[in-house]
Scaffold this motif. Structure first.
Motif, PDB file in Angstrom:
ATOM      1  N   ARG A  99      34.285  55.959 123.305  1.00  0.00           N
ATOM      2  CA  ARG A  99      34.382  55.349 124.633  1.00  0.00           C
ATOM      3  C   ARG A  99      32.993  54.862 125.030  1.00  0.00           C
ATOM      4  NH1 ARG A  99      35.909  58.300 130.332  1.00  0.00           N
ATOM      5  NH2 ARG A  99      35.850  56.407 131.623  1.00  0.00           N
ATOM      6  N   LEU A 100      32.921  53.613 125.465  1.00  0.00           N
ATOM      7  CA  LEU A 100      31.672  53.009 125.903  1.00  0.00           C
ATOM      8  C   LEU A 100      31.850  52.498 127.323  1.00  0.00           C
ATOM      9  CD1 LEU A 100      28.815  51.782 125.534  1.00  0.00           C
ATOM     10  CD2 LEU A 100      29.940  49.784 124.498  1.00  0.00           C
ATOM     11  N   VAL A 101      31.044  53.024 128.218  1.00  0.00           N
ATOM     12  CA  VAL A 101      30.997  52.530 129.597  1.00  0.00           C
ATOM     13  C   VAL A 101      29.695  51.753 129.699  1.00  0.00           C
ATOM     14  CG1 VAL A 101      30.881  53.164 132.030  1.00  0.00           C
ATOM     15  CG2 VAL A 101      32.324  54.494 130.452  1.00  0.00           C
ATOM     16  N   LEU A 102      29.825  50.459 129.994  1.00  0.00           N
ATOM     17  CA  LEU A 102      28.673  49.574 130.046  1.00  0.00           C
ATOM     18  C   LEU A 102      28.816  48.684 131.279  1.00  0.00           C
ATOM     19  CD1 LEU A 102      26.105  48.439 128.656  1.00  0.00           C
ATOM     20  CD2 LEU A 102      27.613  46.840 127.456  1.00  0.00           C
ATOM     21  N   GLY A 103      28.008  48.991 132.290  1.00  0.00           N
ATOM     22  CA  GLY A 103      28.142  48.249 133.550  1.00  0.00           C
ATOM     23  C   GLY A 103      29.541  48.441 134.097  1.00  0.00           C
ATOM     24  N   GLU A 104      30.264  47.352 134.280  1.00  0.00           N
ATOM     25  CA  GLU A 104      31.636  47.407 134.803  1.00  0.00           C
ATOM     26  C   GLU A 104      32.676  47.547 133.707  1.00  0.00           C
ATOM     27  OE1 GLU A 104      32.312  44.106 137.425  1.00  0.00           O
ATOM     28  OE2 GLU A 104      30.485  44.502 138.559  1.00  0.00           O
ATOM     29  N   HIS A 105      32.248  47.511 132.443  1.00  0.00           N
ATOM     30  CA  HIS A 105      33.190  47.596 131.320  1.00  0.00           C
ATOM     31  C   HIS A 105      33.402  49.050 130.911  1.00  0.00           C
ATOM     32  CE1 HIS A 105      32.976  43.272 130.663  1.00  0.00           C
ATOM     33  NE2 HIS A 105      31.659  43.379 130.828  1.00  0.00           N
ATOM     34  N   ASP A 106      34.649  49.377 130.594  1.00  0.00           N
ATOM     35  CA  ASP A 106      35.012  50.690 130.066  1.00  0.00           C
ATOM     36  C   ASP A 106      35.916  50.400 128.878  1.00  0.00           C
ATOM     37  OD1 ASP A 106      35.849  53.290 129.525  1.00  0.00           O
ATOM     38  OD2 ASP A 106      36.101  53.810 131.639  1.00  0.00           O
ATOM     39  N   VAL A 107      35.361  50.485 127.653  1.00  0.00           N
ATOM     40  CA  VAL A 107      36.095  50.083 126.456  1.00  0.00           C
ATOM     41  C   VAL A 107      36.122  51.212 125.440  1.00  0.00           C
ATOM     42  CG1 VAL A 107      35.564  47.625 126.727  1.00  0.00           C
ATOM     43  CG2 VAL A 107      34.046  49.065 125.392  1.00  0.00           C
ATOM     44  N   VAL A 108      37.063  51.115 124.521  1.00  0.00           N
ATOM     45  CA  VAL A 108      37.166  52.072 123.426  1.00  0.00           C
ATOM     46  C   VAL A 108      36.957  51.309 122.125  1.00  0.00           C
ATOM     47  CG1 VAL A 108      38.667  53.679 122.195  1.00  0.00           C
ATOM     48  CG2 VAL A 108      38.690  53.628 124.702  1.00  0.00           C
ATOM     49  N   LEU A 109      35.993  51.772 121.339  1.00  0.00           N
ATOM     50  CA  LEU A 109      35.718  51.192 120.030  1.00  0.00           C
ATOM     51  C   LEU A 109      36.364  52.072 118.973  1.00  0.00           C
ATOM     52  CD1 LEU A 109      31.886  50.582 120.513  1.00  0.00           C
ATOM     53  CD2 LEU A 109      33.700  48.888 120.733  1.00  0.00           C
ATOM     54  N   THR A 110      36.968  51.445 117.962  1.00  0.00           N
ATOM     55  CA  THR A 110      37.593  52.195 116.872  1.00  0.00           C
ATOM     56  C   THR A 110      36.826  51.934 115.580  1.00  0.00           C
ATOM     57  OG1 THR A 110      39.136  50.384 116.450  1.00  0.00           O
ATOM     58  CG2 THR A 110      39.874  52.115 117.971  1.00  0.00           C
ATOM     59  N   ALA A 111      37.206  52.641 114.526  1.00  0.00           N
ATOM     60  CA  ALA A 111      36.512  52.529 113.238  1.00  0.00           C
ATOM     61  C   ALA A 111      36.363  51.075 112.825  1.00  0.00           C
ATOM     62  CB  ALA A 111      37.265  53.317 112.175  1.00  0.00           C
ATOM     63  N   GLY A 112      35.137  50.717 112.457  1.00  0.00           N
ATOM     64  CA  GLY A 112      34.854  49.356 112.023  1.00  0.00           C
ATOM     65  C   GLY A 112      34.403  48.438 113.141  1.00  0.00           C
ATOM     66  N   GLU A 113      34.441  48.893 114.376  1.00  0.00           N
ATOM     67  CA  GLU A 113      33.997  48.056 115.489  1.00  0.00           C
ATOM     68  C   GLU A 113      32.561  48.398 115.857  1.00  0.00           C
ATOM     69  OE1 GLU A 113      37.444  46.571 118.292  1.00  0.00           O
ATOM     70  OE2 GLU A 113      37.305  48.771 118.367  1.00  0.00           O
ATOM     71  N   ALA A 114      31.876  47.399 116.388  1.00  0.00           N
ATOM     72  CA  ALA A 114      30.475  47.559 116.767  1.00  0.00           C
ATOM     73  C   ALA A 114      30.268  47.048 118.179  1.00  0.00           C
ATOM     74  CB  ALA A 114      29.582  46.788 115.797  1.00  0.00           C
ATOM     75  N   ALA A 115      29.215  47.515 118.798  1.00  0.00           N
ATOM     76  CA  ALA A 115      28.811  47.039 120.123  1.00  0.00           C
ATOM     77  C   ALA A 115      27.299  46.944 120.129  1.00  0.00           C
ATOM     78  CB  ALA A 115      29.293  47.995 121.207  1.00  0.00           C
ATOM     79  N   GLU A 116      26.776  45.973 120.855  1.00  0.00           N
ATOM     80  CA  GLU A 116      25.341  45.857 121.046  1.00  0.00           C
ATOM     81  C   GLU A 116      25.113  45.533 122.507  1.00  0.00           C
ATOM     82  OE1 GLU A 116      23.372  42.477 119.231  1.00  0.00           O
ATOM     83  OE2 GLU A 116      25.306  41.517 118.918  1.00  0.00           O
ATOM     84  N   PHE A 117      24.052  46.116 123.062  1.00  0.00           N
ATOM     85  CA  PHE A 117      23.818  45.901 124.484  1.00  0.00           C
ATOM     86  C   PHE A 117      22.387  46.186 124.878  1.00  0.00           C
ATOM     87  CE2 PHE A 117      25.636  50.065 123.699  1.00  0.00           C
ATOM     88  CZ  PHE A 117      24.787  50.939 124.364  1.00  0.00           C
TER      89      PHE A 117
ATOM     90  N   THR B 200      36.514  60.028 123.394  1.00  0.00           N
ATOM     91  CA  THR B 200      37.611  59.683 124.306  1.00  0.00           C
ATOM     92  C   THR B 200      38.369  60.941 124.719  1.00  0.00           C
ATOM     93  OG1 THR B 200      39.146  59.361 122.469  1.00  0.00           O
ATOM     94  CG2 THR B 200      37.949  57.410 123.271  1.00  0.00           C
ATOM     95  N   GLY B 201      38.063  62.059 124.065  1.00  0.00           N
ATOM     96  CA  GLY B 201      38.786  63.300 124.324  1.00  0.00           C
ATOM     97  C   GLY B 201      39.967  63.478 123.386  1.00  0.00           C
ATOM     98  N   GLU B 202      40.236  62.470 122.553  1.00  0.00           N
ATOM     99  CA  GLU B 202      41.380  62.515 121.633  1.00  0.00           C
ATOM    100  C   GLU B 202      41.003  63.081 120.267  1.00  0.00           C
ATOM    101  OE1 GLU B 202      42.470  58.433 121.509  1.00  0.00           O
ATOM    102  OE2 GLU B 202      42.928  58.348 123.640  1.00  0.00           O
ATOM    103  N   GLY B 203      39.730  63.264 120.015  1.00  0.00           N
ATOM    104  CA  GLY B 203      39.272  63.760 118.718  1.00  0.00           C
ATOM    105  C   GLY B 203      37.803  63.456 118.563  1.00  0.00           C
ATOM    106  N   PRO B 204      37.185  63.954 117.490  1.00  0.00           N
ATOM    107  CA  PRO B 204      35.771  63.669 117.272  1.00  0.00           C
ATOM    108  C   PRO B 204      35.570  62.201 116.899  1.00  0.00           C
ATOM    109  CG  PRO B 204      36.677  64.855 115.398  1.00  0.00           C
ATOM    110  CD  PRO B 204      37.764  64.793 116.436  1.00  0.00           C
ATOM    111  N   VAL B 205      34.355  61.727 117.071  1.00  0.00           N
ATOM    112  CA  VAL B 205      34.027  60.356 116.686  1.00  0.00           C
ATOM    113  C   VAL B 205      32.693  60.373 115.946  1.00  0.00           C
ATOM    114  CG1 VAL B 205      32.960  59.851 118.932  1.00  0.00           C
ATOM    115  CG2 VAL B 205      33.711  57.970 117.477  1.00  0.00           C
TER     116      VAL B 205
ATOM    117  N   LEU C 209      25.757  50.096 118.283  1.00  0.00           N
ATOM    118  CA  LEU C 209      26.645  51.193 117.891  1.00  0.00           C
ATOM    119  C   LEU C 209      27.660  50.658 116.886  1.00  0.00           C
ATOM    120  CD1 LEU C 209      27.457  52.586 121.463  1.00  0.00           C
ATOM    121  CD2 LEU C 209      25.790  53.502 119.839  1.00  0.00           C
ATOM    122  N   TYR C 210      27.979  51.456 115.875  1.00  0.00           N
ATOM    123  CA  TYR C 210      28.997  51.091 114.898  1.00  0.00           C
ATOM    124  C   TYR C 210      29.841  52.334 114.638  1.00  0.00           C
ATOM    125  CZ  TYR C 210      31.323  49.645 110.624  1.00  0.00           C
ATOM    126  OH  TYR C 210      32.277  49.349 109.687  1.00  0.00           O
ATOM    127  N   VAL C 211      31.145  52.240 114.870  1.00  0.00           N
ATOM    128  CA  VAL C 211      32.036  53.391 114.733  1.00  0.00           C
ATOM    129  C   VAL C 211      32.486  53.522 113.278  1.00  0.00           C
ATOM    130  CG1 VAL C 211      34.182  54.473 115.500  1.00  0.00           C
ATOM    131  CG2 VAL C 211      32.796  53.147 117.122  1.00  0.00           C
TER     132      VAL C 211
END
Length: 194
Positions: A138-156, A167-172, A130-132
């Motif tokens: 908002r990414l829930v992954l196993g026990e992790h609950d994290v928020v990614l912002t513009a320019g951040e990536a996640a792989e799993f 996150t409920g704060e606006g569109p992503v 994922l790349y924002v």
């Protein structure tokens, strides 16, 4: 038509194309033989289709005629590389396919509207990236609950229970890449009660 049939058809068309290109350039078989080092009889058999063309024969001929090898073999034109996929709305999210071939790695631009959803982590075979682009994901992954912002990536590994959304704060807006197993999950997943 099988791939072998298509290949045979392309090869059958090489001989007449070689003859046409040679005649358009006003060359004789003897002259082409002198320029390429290929015997007159081999050139004649190539043009009549009695000899199967090979790179070792076609490359010097293309060089002598100053044409691209593609012109001699009749390679199909390269198609327009742009992907003109229409957006698809699934479960409230808008997906723009960024790849056009089914199977293999798939890429999507996704717009998740502003909304608050209770995470329902799921797992399946595959791997996801994922790349924002904008907003907060908002990414829930196993026990992790994290928020990614513009320019951040996640792989799993998607065998780990996961969920992602607004996150409920606006569109992503984000990019999502996944393999064939992930494609099956994303295309066929249905919300509970559907």
């Amino acid at each position: 038509m099988t791939d072998d049939d298509a290949m045979d058809q392309v090869l059958a068309e090489v001989g007449p194309r070689l003859r046409r290109v040679r005649k358009e350039r006003g060359a004789t078989l003897a002259g082409l033989s002198a320029a390429t080092g290929i015997s007159v009889s081999t050139l004649s058999r190539l043009e009549s289709g009695l000899r199967r063309p090979s790179l070792e024969l076609l490359l010097p001929i293309a060089r002598a005629h100053e044409v691209a090898l593609d012109e001699l073999v009749g390679a199909p034109a390269v198609r327009d590389p742009r992907v003109r996929a229409r957006p698809v709305v699934r479960h409230g999210r808008t997906h723009w396919p960024l790849t056009r071939q089914p199977g293999g790695l798939q890429a999507f631009k996704v717009l998740e509207p502003q909304r608050e959803l209770d995470p329902e982590p799921r797992s399946h075979e595959g791997y996801e990236w994922l790349y924002v682009l904008s907003g907060r994901l908002r990414l829930v992954l196993g026990e992790h609950d994290v928020v990614l912002t513009a320019g951040e990536a996640a792989e799993f590994d998607t065998r780990v229970p996961h969920w992602f959304g607004s996150t409920g704060e606006g569109p992503v807006e984000f990019l999502s890449l996944f393999g064939p197993q992930g494609e099956r999950m994303h295309v066929r997943a249905r919300p509970k009660g559907a």
